[in-house]
Design a protein around this motif. Structure first.
Motif, PDB file in Angstrom:
ATOM      1  N   VAL A  68      -0.631   1.925  32.216  1.00 22.73           N
ATOM      2  CA  VAL A  68       0.373   2.512  33.103  1.00 22.73           C
ATOM      3  C   VAL A  68      -0.164   2.423  34.529  1.00 22.73           C
ATOM      4  O   VAL A  68      -1.229   2.980  34.824  1.00 22.73           O
ATOM      5  N   PRO A  69       0.530   1.708  35.406  1.00 19.60           N
ATOM      6  CA  PRO A  69       0.059   1.612  36.788  1.00 19.60           C
ATOM      7  C   PRO A  69      -0.074   3.005  37.421  1.00 19.60           C
ATOM      8  O   PRO A  69       0.800   3.860  37.245  1.00 19.60           O
ATOM      9  N   ASN A  70      -1.159   3.220  38.146  1.00 21.56           N
ATOM     10  CA  ASN A  70      -1.395   4.544  38.727  1.00 21.56           C
ATOM     11  C   ASN A  70      -0.292   4.999  39.682  1.00 21.56           C
ATOM     12  O   ASN A  70       0.043   6.187  39.692  1.00 21.56           O
ATOM     13  N   PRO A  71       0.324   4.109  40.467  1.00 23.81           N
ATOM     14  CA  PRO A  71       1.455   4.572  41.284  1.00 23.81           C
ATOM     15  C   PRO A  71       2.629   5.080  40.438  1.00 23.81           C
ATOM     16  O   PRO A  71       3.306   6.039  40.807  1.00 23.81           O
ATOM     17  N   GLU A  72       2.867   4.444  39.284  1.00 24.57           N
ATOM     18  CA  GLU A  72       3.935   4.890  38.392  1.00 24.57           C
ATOM     19  C   GLU A  72       3.599   6.268  37.816  1.00 24.57           C
ATOM     20  O   GLU A  72       4.459   7.157  37.749  1.00 24.57           O
ATOM     21  N   LEU A  73       2.361   6.447  37.401  1.00 25.10           N
ATOM     22  CA  LEU A  73       1.904   7.730  36.863  1.00 25.10           C
ATOM     23  C   LEU A  73       2.052   8.833  37.906  1.00 25.10           C
ATOM     24  O   LEU A  73       2.634   9.885  37.642  1.00 25.10           O
ATOM     25  N   ALA A  74       1.544   8.586  39.107  1.00 21.29           N
ATOM     26  CA  ALA A  74       1.638   9.586  40.176  1.00 21.29           C
ATOM     27  C   ALA A  74       3.098   9.866  40.544  1.00 21.29           C
ATOM     28  O   ALA A  74       3.486  11.018  40.761  1.00 21.29           O
ATOM     29  N   THR A 110      -5.215  -0.019  45.228  1.00 21.15           N
ATOM     30  CA  THR A 110      -5.117  -1.273  45.976  1.00 21.15           C
ATOM     31  C   THR A 110      -3.811  -1.952  45.587  1.00 21.15           C
ATOM     32  O   THR A 110      -3.598  -2.245  44.408  1.00 21.15           O
ATOM     33  N   GLN A 111      -2.946  -2.179  46.569  1.00 24.92           N
ATOM     34  CA  GLN A 111      -1.657  -2.804  46.299  1.00 24.92           C
ATOM     35  C   GLN A 111      -1.860  -4.128  45.571  1.00 24.92           C
ATOM     36  O   GLN A 111      -2.724  -4.925  45.920  1.00 24.92           O
ATOM     37  N   GLY A 112      -1.054  -4.329  44.531  1.00 26.62           N
ATOM     38  CA  GLY A 112      -1.136  -5.537  43.733  1.00 26.62           C
ATOM     39  C   GLY A 112      -2.109  -5.426  42.571  1.00 26.62           C
ATOM     40  O   GLY A 112      -2.171  -6.309  41.729  1.00 26.62           O
ATOM     41  N   GLU A 113      -2.886  -4.347  42.527  1.00 26.79           N
ATOM     42  CA  GLU A 113      -3.800  -4.085  41.416  1.00 26.79           C
ATOM     43  C   GLU A 113      -3.379  -2.762  40.773  1.00 26.79           C
ATOM     44  O   GLU A 113      -3.890  -1.706  41.125  1.00 26.79           O
ATOM     45  N   PRO A 114      -2.411  -2.805  39.843  1.00 24.61           N
ATOM     46  CA  PRO A 114      -1.771  -1.590  39.340  1.00 24.61           C
ATOM     47  C   PRO A 114      -2.719  -0.558  38.718  1.00 24.61           C
ATOM     48  O   PRO A 114      -2.435   0.624  38.722  1.00 24.61           O
ATOM     49  N   ASN A 115      -3.863  -0.999  38.198  1.00 24.68           N
ATOM     50  CA  ASN A 115      -4.777  -0.051  37.565  1.00 24.68           C
ATOM     51  C   ASN A 115      -5.953   0.321  38.454  1.00 24.68           C
ATOM     52  O   ASN A 115      -6.915   0.934  37.989  1.00 24.68           O
ATOM     53  N   SER A 116      -5.879  -0.036  39.722  1.00 22.00           N
ATOM     54  CA  SER A 116      -6.960   0.340  40.629  1.00 22.00           C
ATOM     55  C   SER A 116      -6.847   1.826  40.968  1.00 22.00           C
ATOM     56  O   SER A 116      -5.785   2.429  40.895  1.00 22.00           O
ATOM     57  N   GLY A 117      -7.973   2.401  41.318  1.00 23.98           N
ATOM     58  CA  GLY A 117      -7.998   3.803  41.694  1.00 23.98           C
ATOM     59  C   GLY A 117      -7.749   4.718  40.516  1.00 23.98           C
ATOM     60  O   GLY A 117      -7.984   4.357  39.363  1.00 23.98           O
ATOM     61  N   TRP A 118      -7.251   5.921  40.814  1.00 23.92           N
ATOM     62  CA  TRP A 118      -6.958   6.926  39.794  1.00 23.92           C
ATOM     63  C   TRP A 118      -6.016   7.964  40.388  1.00 23.92           C
ATOM     64  O   TRP A 118      -5.710   7.933  41.575  1.00 23.92           O
ATOM     65  N   VAL A 119      -5.573   8.879  39.560  1.00 26.37           N
ATOM     66  CA  VAL A 119      -4.694   9.974  39.986  1.00 26.37           C
ATOM     67  C   VAL A 119      -5.472  11.281  39.910  1.00 26.37           C
ATOM     68  O   VAL A 119      -6.149  11.555  38.922  1.00 26.37           O
ATOM     69  N   HIS A 120      -5.394  12.060  40.968  1.00 26.04           N
ATOM     70  CA  HIS A 120      -5.963  13.408  41.014  1.00 26.04           C
ATOM     71  C   HIS A 120      -4.780  14.370  41.046  1.00 26.04           C
ATOM     72  O   HIS A 120      -3.843  14.165  41.822  1.00 26.04           O
ATOM     73  N   CYS A 121      -4.826  15.391  40.212  1.00 24.10           N
ATOM     74  CA  CYS A 121      -3.770  16.398  40.265  1.00 24.10           C
ATOM     75  C   CYS A 121      -4.387  17.767  40.050  1.00 24.10           C
ATOM     76  O   CYS A 121      -5.280  17.942  39.213  1.00 24.10           O
ATOM     77  N   SER A 122      -3.928  18.741  40.835  1.00 24.09           N
ATOM     78  CA  SER A 122      -4.392  20.111  40.666  1.00 24.09           C
ATOM     79  C   SER A 122      -3.205  21.031  40.406  1.00 24.09           C
ATOM     80  O   SER A 122      -2.074  20.745  40.810  1.00 24.09           O
TER      81      SER A 122
END
Length: 156
Positions: free
Chosen positions: A92-98, A116-128
């Protein structure tokens, strides 16, 4: 100890860094209750919606772990209160998840971190999640000239 249908205390407190540094990363009762609320209000709804396991990269951090040079966390980090989690869902791409969280859940802070745009699984989601402060602040963390910068909104 189960915190919700699909999440347990061990996965929210597990830390390779704490193990390596011999730090006891165990929450107190108040922090465990905060982790339960985080699971019930953020992580479990995410799991239920996407139907896939949520991979937690950082959940609870005791003060010693958070302030260690290996982590370098903020002194006011919600991770130390048991109110925050960094996570992804494989496939699941992180932008979609967020974006789904932003549109469907009540939360304190949501950060799309180092995507990173174009790399759907780059980074992560932080939620509090803090029930007394559901301000629904959405941010994007990025590096600009080598420094972490927070942009308002989810910028993908």
């Amino acid at each position: 100890m189960n915190l919700s249908a699909n999440f347990n205390l061990r996965e929210l407190t597990r830390s390779d860094t704490a193990d390596r540094l011999d730090i006891d990363n165990q929450p107190n009762e108040e922090q465990i209750e905060a982790l339960r609320l985080l699971c019930e209000n953020i992580l479990q709804p995410v799991r239920d919606h996407f139907g896939k396991p949520v991979r937690i990269s950082s959940g609870f951090r005791c003060a010693e772990l958070n302030s260690s040079p290996a982590v370098g966390g903020s002194k006011t980090s919600d991770h130390c209160k048991g109110q925050a989690c960094d996570f992804e869902i494989d496939g699941v791409p992180n932008p979609e998840l967020a974006g789904w969280i932003e549109s469907n859940l009540k939360y304190t802070q949501l950060i799309l971190e180092f995507y990173t745009q174009g790399e759907p699984n780059s980074g992560w989601v932080h939620c509090s999640y803090s029930p007394s402060n559901l301000k629904s602040q959405s941010l994007t963390a990025t590096k600009i000239a080598g420094k972490t910068t927070y942009l308002n909104g989810l910028v993908a």
